[in-house]
Design an enzyme around this catalytic site. Sequence first.
Site, PDB file in Angstrom:
ATOM      1  N   LYS A  52      23.019  28.661  22.291  1.00 35.00           N
ATOM      2  CA  LYS A  52      23.569  28.870  20.763  1.00 35.00           C
ATOM      3  C   LYS A  52      23.935  27.513  20.168  1.00 35.00           C
ATOM      4  CE  LYS A  52      25.187  33.282  22.251  1.00 35.00           C
ATOM      5  NZ  LYS A  52      26.146  34.408  22.565  1.00 35.00           N
ATOM      6  N   GLN A  96      32.328  33.865  24.188  1.00 31.78           N
ATOM      7  CA  GLN A  96      31.354  34.165  24.896  1.00 31.78           C
ATOM      8  C   GLN A  96      31.846  35.389  26.137  1.00 31.78           C
ATOM      9  OE1 GLN A  96      27.961  33.898  24.548  1.00 31.78           O
ATOM     10  NE2 GLN A  96      27.363  34.796  26.227  1.00 31.78           N
ATOM     11  N   ASP A 119      29.584  37.892  15.815  1.00 31.80           N
ATOM     12  CA  ASP A 119      29.147  38.722  17.079  1.00 31.80           C
ATOM     13  C   ASP A 119      29.055  40.314  16.507  1.00 31.80           C
ATOM     14  OD1 ASP A 119      27.884  37.556  19.037  1.00 31.80           O
ATOM     15  OD2 ASP A 119      29.902  37.348  20.005  1.00 31.80           O
TER      16      ASP A 119
HETATM   17  N1  GUN Z   1      27.671  38.090  26.307  1.00 31.21           N
HETATM   18  C1  GUN Z   1      26.316  38.874  26.431  1.00 31.21           C
HETATM   19  N2  GUN Z   1      25.898  38.930  25.190  1.00 31.21           N
HETATM   20  C2  GUN Z   1      26.695  38.407  24.358  1.00 31.21           C
HETATM   21  C3  GUN Z   1      26.775  38.219  22.932  1.00 31.21           C
HETATM   22  O1  GUN Z   1      25.849  38.864  22.330  1.00 31.21           O
HETATM   23  N3  GUN Z   1      27.782  37.840  22.469  1.00 31.21           N
HETATM   24  C4  GUN Z   1      28.778  37.202  23.181  1.00 31.21           C
HETATM   25  N4  GUN Z   1      29.864  36.511  22.504  1.00 31.21           N
HETATM   26  N5  GUN Z   1      28.938  37.453  24.475  1.00 31.21           N
HETATM   27  C5  GUN Z   1      27.817  38.020  25.097  1.00 31.21           C
END
Ligand code: GUN
Length: 284
Positions: A52, A96, A119
């Site tokens: 990211k 996350q 998100d």
């Molecule tokens: N953990 C697994 N997929 C995601 C996601 O798309 N966003 C976040 N913040 N955590 C995750």
Amino acid sequence: MPQIIDGKAISAQIKEEVKAQVAAYREQGAEITLAVIQVGNDPASGVYVGNKKKACAYVGIRSLAYELPEETTEEELLTLISDLNRREDVHGILVQLPLPAQIDENKVINAIDPRKDVDGFHPQNVGALCTGQDGFVSCTPAGIIQLLTRSGISVAGKECVVIGRSNIVGKPMALLLLKENGTVTVCHSKTKNVKEVAKRADILVAAVGRPRMITEEYVKEGAVVIDVGIHRNAENKLCGDVDYESVAPHTSAITPVPGGVGPMTIAMLMYNCVEAYRFRERNQ
Ligand code: GUN
């Protein structure tokens, strides 16, 4: 021969579009900023967060990284989120998941300002999606809609079956397919005859989390198959929820693993960051 839906190429295209938009905002003196919070050192999360940050650098979005220790308390994390909510120079906040056991995930999601929730996990954004209002949409299912539309596959009037009902993928996927005028069924661990239901699908989305569970017995001849899963098999090779070799010959289009759905999540996160900036500008 099925059409192989190229998530690598489509995500690259979206990132180029986002990059051009970010550059144009930069010309006007704006710096779009995403705060990325990781608690603990789950290796998979570390890889996702690293990717990211790399994508942010590529498209020209500033990323602020918060790497907190495993023993961080809920209160400490909520305090950080509250600070980031208030900061005018921060447009998006991403925590996350998963979080360590001492932290209530829902409390954390609910604490993020919905206008910075890139998100799309906050109940206000999920509710907006459910009622057809503007808001952030969870990145993986939003990316799947992009894969379909940019591959010339329409959803309207089609039988869509989603296998899996997670908050991150299954549920928002079903809502997005419904928004695109699909006829949507969601299967889950208590569904009877998953094979029979899946075999009705013109568009089948597999988000079960079980390596190669979806064999040809689940797939109607000529269906479009979207594979959300990513696993390592016994030989350390990547595979999805779909048994690609047996299923692909029966489809009209299919996503590979890797290089299908996976790269779309981050591309859509970058897109959502620009949306967060635009939202702020419209509502100053
Ligand atoms: N953990 C697994 N997929 C995601 C996601 O798309 N966003 C976040 N913040 N955590 C995750």
